[in-house]
Design an enzyme around this catalytic site. Structure first.
Site, PDB file in Angstrom:
ATOM      1  N   ARG A 171       0.838  -1.216   0.000  1.00  0.00           N
ATOM      2  CA  ARG A 171       0.000   0.000   0.000  1.00  0.00           C
ATOM      3  C   ARG A 171       0.869   1.262   0.000  1.00  0.00           C
ATOM      4  O   ARG A 171       0.569   2.261   0.660  1.00  0.00           O
ATOM      5  CB  ARG A 171      -0.921   0.051   1.233  1.00  0.00           C
ATOM      6  CG  ARG A 171      -1.896  -1.086   1.339  1.00  0.00           C
ATOM      7  CD  ARG A 171      -2.961  -0.998   0.241  1.00  0.00           C
ATOM      8  NE  ARG A 171      -4.065  -1.903   0.524  1.00  0.00           N
ATOM      9  CZ  ARG A 171      -4.058  -3.197   0.242  1.00  0.00           C
ATOM     10  NH1 ARG A 171      -3.024  -3.741  -0.361  1.00  0.00           N
ATOM     11  NH2 ARG A 171      -5.096  -3.947   0.537  1.00  0.00           N
TER      12      ARG A 171
ATOM     13  N   SER B 207     -10.584  -1.286   3.585  1.00  0.00           N
ATOM     14  CA  SER B 207      -9.756  -1.483   4.784  1.00  0.00           C
ATOM     15  C   SER B 207      -9.367  -0.113   5.319  1.00  0.00           C
ATOM     16  O   SER B 207      -8.788   0.690   4.596  1.00  0.00           O
ATOM     17  CB  SER B 207      -8.460  -2.214   4.438  1.00  0.00           C
ATOM     18  OG  SER B 207      -8.740  -3.491   3.967  1.00  0.00           O
TER      19      SER B 207
ATOM     20  N   GLU C  50      -4.791   3.141   6.693  1.00  0.00           N
ATOM     21  CA  GLU C  50      -4.452   3.079   5.272  1.00  0.00           C
ATOM     22  C   GLU C  50      -5.123   4.282   4.588  1.00  0.00           C
ATOM     23  O   GLU C  50      -4.625   4.797   3.581  1.00  0.00           O
ATOM     24  CB  GLU C  50      -5.022   1.755   4.743  1.00  0.00           C
ATOM     25  CG  GLU C  50      -4.760   1.494   3.298  1.00  0.00           C
ATOM     26  CD  GLU C  50      -5.526   0.278   2.779  1.00  0.00           C
ATOM     27  OE1 GLU C  50      -5.373  -0.814   3.340  1.00  0.00           O
ATOM     28  OE2 GLU C  50      -6.265   0.450   1.808  1.00  0.00           O
TER      29      GLU C  50
HETATM   30  N1  EPU Z   1     -10.620 -11.949  10.866  1.00  0.00           N
HETATM   31  C1  EPU Z   1     -10.937 -11.991  12.201  1.00  0.00           C
HETATM   32  N2  EPU Z   1     -12.182 -11.577  12.574  1.00  0.00           N
HETATM   33  C2  EPU Z   1     -13.094 -11.161  11.672  1.00  0.00           C
HETATM   34  C3  EPU Z   1     -12.762 -11.109  10.305  1.00  0.00           C
HETATM   35  C4  EPU Z   1     -11.494 -11.503   9.916  1.00  0.00           C
HETATM   36  O1  EPU Z   1     -10.148 -12.393  13.040  1.00  0.00           O
HETATM   37  O2  EPU Z   1     -14.198 -10.801  12.102  1.00  0.00           O
HETATM   38  C5  EPU Z   1      -9.252 -12.377  10.459  1.00  0.00           C
HETATM   39  C6  EPU Z   1      -9.269 -13.803   9.962  1.00  0.00           C
HETATM   40  O3  EPU Z   1      -8.231 -14.471  10.622  1.00  0.00           O
HETATM   41  C7  EPU Z   1      -8.976 -13.670   8.486  1.00  0.00           C
HETATM   42  C8  EPU Z   1      -8.047 -12.466   8.527  1.00  0.00           C
HETATM   43  O4  EPU Z   1      -8.739 -11.597   9.436  1.00  0.00           O
HETATM   44  O5  EPU Z   1      -8.426 -14.820   7.990  1.00  0.00           O
HETATM   45  C9  EPU Z   1      -7.752 -11.784   7.248  1.00  0.00           C
HETATM   46  O6  EPU Z   1      -8.940 -11.286   6.634  1.00  0.00           O
HETATM   47  P1  EPU Z   1      -8.986 -11.118   5.032  1.00  0.00           P
HETATM   48  O7  EPU Z   1      -8.691 -12.397   4.404  1.00  0.00           O
HETATM   49  O8  EPU Z   1     -10.275 -10.448   4.672  1.00  0.00           O
HETATM   50  O9  EPU Z   1      -7.762 -10.182   4.651  1.00  0.00           O
HETATM   51  P2  EPU Z   1      -7.175  -8.865   5.293  1.00  0.00           P
HETATM   52  O10 EPU Z   1      -5.719  -9.074   5.434  1.00  0.00           O
HETATM   53  O11 EPU Z   1      -7.907  -8.485   6.523  1.00  0.00           O
HETATM   54  C10 EPU Z   1      -6.556  -7.698   3.049  1.00  0.00           C
HETATM   55  C11 EPU Z   1      -6.720  -6.350   2.403  1.00  0.00           C
HETATM   56  C12 EPU Z   1      -8.114  -6.219   1.793  1.00  0.00           C
HETATM   57  C13 EPU Z   1      -8.307  -7.347   0.787  1.00  0.00           C
HETATM   58  C14 EPU Z   1      -8.149  -8.693   1.531  1.00  0.00           C
HETATM   59  C15 EPU Z   1      -8.252  -9.887   0.619  1.00  0.00           C
HETATM   60  C16 EPU Z   1      -5.307  -4.849   3.699  1.00  0.00           C
HETATM   61  C17 EPU Z   1      -5.260  -3.718   4.665  1.00  0.00           C
HETATM   62  N3  EPU Z   1      -6.528  -5.299   3.380  1.00  0.00           N
HETATM   63  O12 EPU Z   1      -7.438  -7.756   4.159  1.00  0.00           O
HETATM   64  O13 EPU Z   1      -8.129  -4.991   1.071  1.00  0.00           O
HETATM   65  O14 EPU Z   1      -9.603  -7.283   0.188  1.00  0.00           O
HETATM   66  O15 EPU Z   1      -6.825  -8.735   2.139  1.00  0.00           O
HETATM   67  O16 EPU Z   1      -7.111  -9.995  -0.154  1.00  0.00           O
HETATM   68  O17 EPU Z   1      -4.258  -5.310   3.253  1.00  0.00           O
HETATM   69  C18 EPU Z   1      -8.754  -2.697   1.054  1.00  0.00           C
HETATM   70  O18 EPU Z   1      -7.550  -2.422   0.996  1.00  0.00           O
HETATM   71  O19 EPU Z   1      -9.652  -1.799   1.048  1.00  0.00           O
HETATM   72  C19 EPU Z   1      -9.175  -4.091   1.196  1.00  0.00           C
HETATM   73  C20 EPU Z   1     -10.426  -4.444   1.442  1.00  0.00           C
END
Ligand code: EPU
Length: 365
Positions: free
Chosen positions: A165, A256, A361
Site C-alpha cells: 500500500r 480497509s 491506510e
Molecule cells: N478476521 C478476524 N475476525 C473477523 C474477520 C477476519 O479475526 O471478524 C481475520 C481472519 O483471521 C482472516 C483475517 O482476518 O483470515 C484476514 O482477513 P482477510 O482475508 O479479509 O484479509 P485482510 O488481510 O484483513 C486484506 C486487504 C483487503 C483485501 C483482503 C483480501 C489490507 C489492509 N486489506 O485484508 O483490502 O480485500 O486482504 O485480499 O491489506 C482494502 O484495501 O480496502 C481491502 C479491502
C-alpha cells in the site's frame, strides 16, 4: 475542459459518503492542455487530489482547500506478438470497470482485483491489493504532471518504488504535487493464475466441481480443462468479497481502514507471549505471515476482533462485523469526526491488548 466549483460538498464523490465541504473543486478532462493551465493559474498550489474517493477521509469542513479531480477516462489496449497486452488507462478509469473489460477480452492479471472501488489513478498511488495480487505486479509505467517541475513525467515501475500500500507518490514534498494522468499496465493473453489466497482456489474448485485434492498443490491443469477464465476468477473474487465486505452501493466505507501491521521478528515474539499470557492456554494462536527479510505481517482484522473492538460505535460510524478492518458509515449520517473518534478508540484498544499500534491506510484530509 476545466470545470470549477466553489464551496462544494464532496460527499457523493467519496465512497464513505460523509459530509466533506471544500472551498474549491477543480475538475479537468484534458490533462495535456488543462494541467499546465491550472498550474499557470496557481490552482495546483497546496491542492489535494481526489480520484474515486475510495481511500479518503475528510475529517472536518475545509473552506480553504482546493481539490483537483481528474475526469479523463479513456482506455487503449495493444496486444503484443509475445502474448502480452499493454493496457493504457486514463486516471479516472474506474478500476473495477477496467477489471471487467480486461477479463472480457480474455486478458489475465486484473481479475483478482475485481470489486475494489476507486479509479486507476488512485489505485496506482495506493498500490491496491487483494487476493494475492497488487496493482504493482501489473504496472508498466505511470505518467504524471509535476507541479514542481511544470512538466509531464513518466515513472517506470521501478521509479514508483512500490511497497505494501505504498509508492513514491505517497512520499511527495509538500510543494511537489504529482497529478497522475494515466497508468500503463502489462497484462497477459495466456493464463496466469494467482490462486495463493486462502479461499479463492477452494471457491473455484467448488464452481467447477473439482476435488480440492492435495491442499499443498493447485491443480491448474484441471482448472484449465474445466474452462477457468479471467471472467470466472473475477466472479469468484466478487462472491468472496460479497461474503465479507459491505456492498459499496448500500453502506459507505473506505475499504480497509487500517494497514496490516508489519513487525520485526523479535517484536512478533513479544506480541505472541503477551497474547498467551493475557488470554490463557486455550486462546487461538495469533496468525501471522513471514515476509522476505524476516519481518512478519499480522492480521489487523484479527487483532481488532480479539481486542474486543467489534461492538465499538461512535455516532453513525461502526466496524463491519464480518471484516472489522473496515469502518462503515452505518447510519448514512456519520461525520468525519465520528470516524476519527472510532479510529482512535480502536487504535488505543488494540495497543492496550497487544502492544501493536495500527496505522490507517485511509488518507486523512
Ligand atoms: N478476521 C478476524 N475476525 C473477523 C474477520 C477476519 O479475526 O471478524 C481475520 C481472519 O483471521 C482472516 C483475517 O482476518 O483470515 C484476514 O482477513 P482477510 O482475508 O479479509 O484479509 P485482510 O488481510 O484483513 C486484506 C486487504 C483487503 C483485501 C483482503 C483480501 C489490507 C489492509 N486489506 O485484508 O483490502 O480485500 O486482504 O485480499 O491489506 C482494502 O484495501 O480496502 C481491502 C479491502
Amino acid at each position: 475542459m476545466i470545470r470549477l466549483r466553489e464551496n462544494t460538498d464532496l460527499r457523493e464523490m467519496t465512497t464513505f459518503g460523509l459530509p466533506a465541504m471544500c472551498g474549491r473543486l477543480v475538475e479537468f478532462s484534458d490533462p495535456v492542455n488543462d494541467l499546465p493551465e491550472l498550474d499557470r493559474r496557481g490552482l495546483l498550489d497546496r491542492a489535494v487530489l481526489l480520484g474515486g474517493g475510495s481511500n479518503m477521509l475528510f475529517t472536518a469542513p475545509a473552506p480553504a482547500l482546493t481539490v483537483i479531480h481528474p475526469a479523463n477516462d479513456s482506455i487503449t489496449v495493444d496486444k503484443t506478438p509475445d502474448g502480452q497486452a499493454i493496457v493504457t488507462a486514463d486516471a479516472a478509469v474506474v478500476l473495477d470497470g477496467l477489471c471487467h473489460t480486461a477479463s472480457q477480452l480474455g486478458l489475465w492479471g486484473l481479475e483478482n482485483l475485481s470489486g475494489i472501488p476507486g479509479h486507476i489513478g488512485g489505485a496506482a498511488v495506493q498500490n491496491v491489493g487483494a487476493y494475492g495480487v497488487e496493482l504493482a505486479d501489473l504496472v508498466d509505467s505511470v505518467t504524471c504532471y509535476s507541479r514542481k517541475n511544470h512538466r509531464f513525467v513518466t515513472y517506470s515501475k521501478e521509479d514508483c518504488q512500490y511497497g505494501y500500500r505504498d509508492s513514491i507518490f505517497k512520499h511527495q514534498e509538500p510543494d511537489e504535487l504529482l497529478v497522475v494522468c494515466r497508468v500503463t499496465l502489462r497484462l497477459q493473453a495466456t493464463p496466469r493464475l494467482r490462486l495463493g489466497y486462502k479461499g479463492l482456489y477452494d471457491t473455484l474448485c467448488e464452481r467447477y466441481s473439482l476435488d480440492r485434492g492435495n491442499p499443498q498443490q493447485y491443480n491448474i491443469t484441471e482448472l484449465l480443462k474445466a474452462g477457468i477464465s479471467p471472467l470466472s476468477v473475477r466472479e469468484s473474487v466478487m462472491s468472496l468479497r460479497d461474503s465479507k465486505l459491505p456492498a459499496p452501493s448500500e453502506t459507505g466505507s473506505a475499504g480497509s481502514f487500517f494497514k496490516n501491521p508489519v513487525v520485526a521478528a523479535e517484536t512478533l515474539e513479544a506480541i505472541i507471549s503477551r497474547w498467551k499470557e493475557k488470554s490463557g492456554p486455550a486462546a487461538p494462536p495469533l496468525p501471522y505471515h513471514m515476509l522476505p527479510g524476516g519481518t512478519a505481517k499480522l492480521s489487523a482484522a484479527w487483532l481488532i476482533d480479539k481486542a474486543g473492538c467489534k461492538p465499538f460505535t461512535e455516532g453513525g460510524a461502526a466496524l463491519w462485523q464480518t471484516q472489522p478492518l473496515v469502518i462503515v458509515n452505518l447510519s448514512g449520517e456519520a461525520t468525519g469526526a465520528d470516524v476519527v473518534r472510532l479510529e482512535k478508540a480502536v487504535i488505543s484498544q488494540v495497543e492496550s491488548v497487544f502492544g501493536v499500534t495500527l496505522t490507517p491506510e485511509v488518507i486523512h484530509i
